[in-house]
Scaffold this active site. Sequence first.
Site, PDB file in Angstrom:
ATOM      1  N   GLY A 124       1.821  -0.733  -1.621  1.00 16.66           N
ATOM      2  CA  GLY A 124       0.661  -1.569  -1.351  1.00 16.66           C
ATOM      3  C   GLY A 124       0.599  -2.794  -2.239  1.00 16.66           C
ATOM      4  O   GLY A 124       0.052  -3.832  -1.845  1.00 16.66           O
TER       5      GLY A 124
ATOM      6  N   GLU B  77       2.734  -5.315  -0.557  1.00 14.33           N
ATOM      7  CA  GLU B  77       2.017  -5.774   0.638  1.00 14.33           C
ATOM      8  C   GLU B  77       0.886  -6.724   0.271  1.00 14.33           C
ATOM      9  O   GLU B  77       0.651  -7.725   0.950  1.00 14.33           O
ATOM     10  CB  GLU B  77       1.486  -4.564   1.405  1.00 14.33           C
ATOM     11  CG  GLU B  77       2.603  -3.743   2.038  1.00 14.33           C
ATOM     12  CD  GLU B  77       2.097  -2.459   2.671  1.00 14.33           C
ATOM     13  OE1 GLU B  77       2.302  -2.283   3.875  1.00 14.33           O
ATOM     14  OE2 GLU B  77       1.481  -1.623   1.952  1.00 14.33           O
TER      15      GLU B  77
ATOM     16  N   ALA C 156      -0.393   1.963  -3.627  1.00 18.48           N
ATOM     17  CA  ALA C 156      -1.687   2.537  -3.275  1.00 18.48           C
ATOM     18  C   ALA C 156      -1.914   3.785  -4.120  1.00 18.48           C
ATOM     19  O   ALA C 156      -0.987   4.326  -4.724  1.00 18.48           O
ATOM     20  CB  ALA C 156      -1.728   2.876  -1.787  1.00 18.48           C
TER      21      ALA C 156
ATOM     22  N   GLU D 255       7.548   3.674   0.378  1.00 20.92           N
ATOM     23  CA  GLU D 255       6.782   4.676   1.127  1.00 20.92           C
ATOM     24  C   GLU D 255       7.658   5.729   1.793  1.00 20.92           C
ATOM     25  O   GLU D 255       7.237   6.875   1.986  1.00 20.92           O
ATOM     26  CB  GLU D 255       5.915   3.989   2.200  1.00 20.92           C
ATOM     27  CG  GLU D 255       4.744   3.194   1.675  1.00 20.92           C
ATOM     28  CD  GLU D 255       5.093   1.763   1.323  1.00 20.92           C
ATOM     29  OE1 GLU D 255       4.178   0.968   1.073  1.00 20.92           O
ATOM     30  OE2 GLU D 255       6.307   1.422   1.291  1.00 20.92           O
TER      31      GLU D 255
END
Length: 285
Positions: free
Chosen positions: A136, A139, A93, A159
């Site tokens: 991300g 994911e 992200a 993360e």
Amino acid sequence: MGSCGRQPAARLEMASEPEARLRKGAIFLEYKNLLVELDLPIAVVRLSRPKALNALNSELMGEVSQALAELEKNPEVGAVVLTGDERAFAAGADIKEMASAGAVEMLLRNQFVAWESVRSFPKPIIAAVSGYALGGGCELAMMCDMIIASETAQFGQPEINLGIIPGAGGTQRLTHAVGKVRAMEMILTGRPIKATEALEYGLVNRVVPVELYLEEAKRLAREIAGKAPVAVRLAKESVMRAYDGSLQQGLDFERKNFYLLFASEDKAEGMSAFIDKRKPAWKGK
């Protein structure tokens, strides 16, 4: 995502109208951060923020959502390939977009509404992954129905190094895919795994040379797109029903804890350290 009372309005960055181009018999739709190739009966959606290693900001995910909505309506598209480039599927992200946000702001921002368009897309969607698929990016790949990986692919949920946890399904989908103990190690250490490990763990369908990963994903997409469309759609729904049995409760729990960590001092320190390129000094609060 579970809620009490009225759901807050989501902030979804919408793309401008894409520009259409015709190249080598295929139609290309160019968004600001996205390139969509219509090579019927399949489509290829390519993340295109190369300078940021395809970091997933709100604008990019808004364009992904918009593109998938258009592809869903196109009866000639039977399957979709989602990819990045050879260096990175998506390196995570966009940390700068979240670094100054607090828990309440993240909750109200509801940034994952665009991501749901991938999970809920009714046609088969195959991730073609080369290079980094971290945070991300990992994911997003796991939201797809299948994953074709190049030999250079790396998958991980780092993360924890920012003082937060995965918030787009990483704790749930990774555990489903690789099992508890492997997911625990990956998430609690933040260390990525190589493509060969991802194949051994059951995270990806197959690993191919880097020069073939996209063509292999497209070949698989074309094979599926050649089957009966209604049967393919219902078969996907049936498999997802088995997979999603208790997943939604886990996703709700993960999302709540993800937002909660944005009230912590460690989150602020972790993201500041990442941006400043220094080692974080954790405070445990």
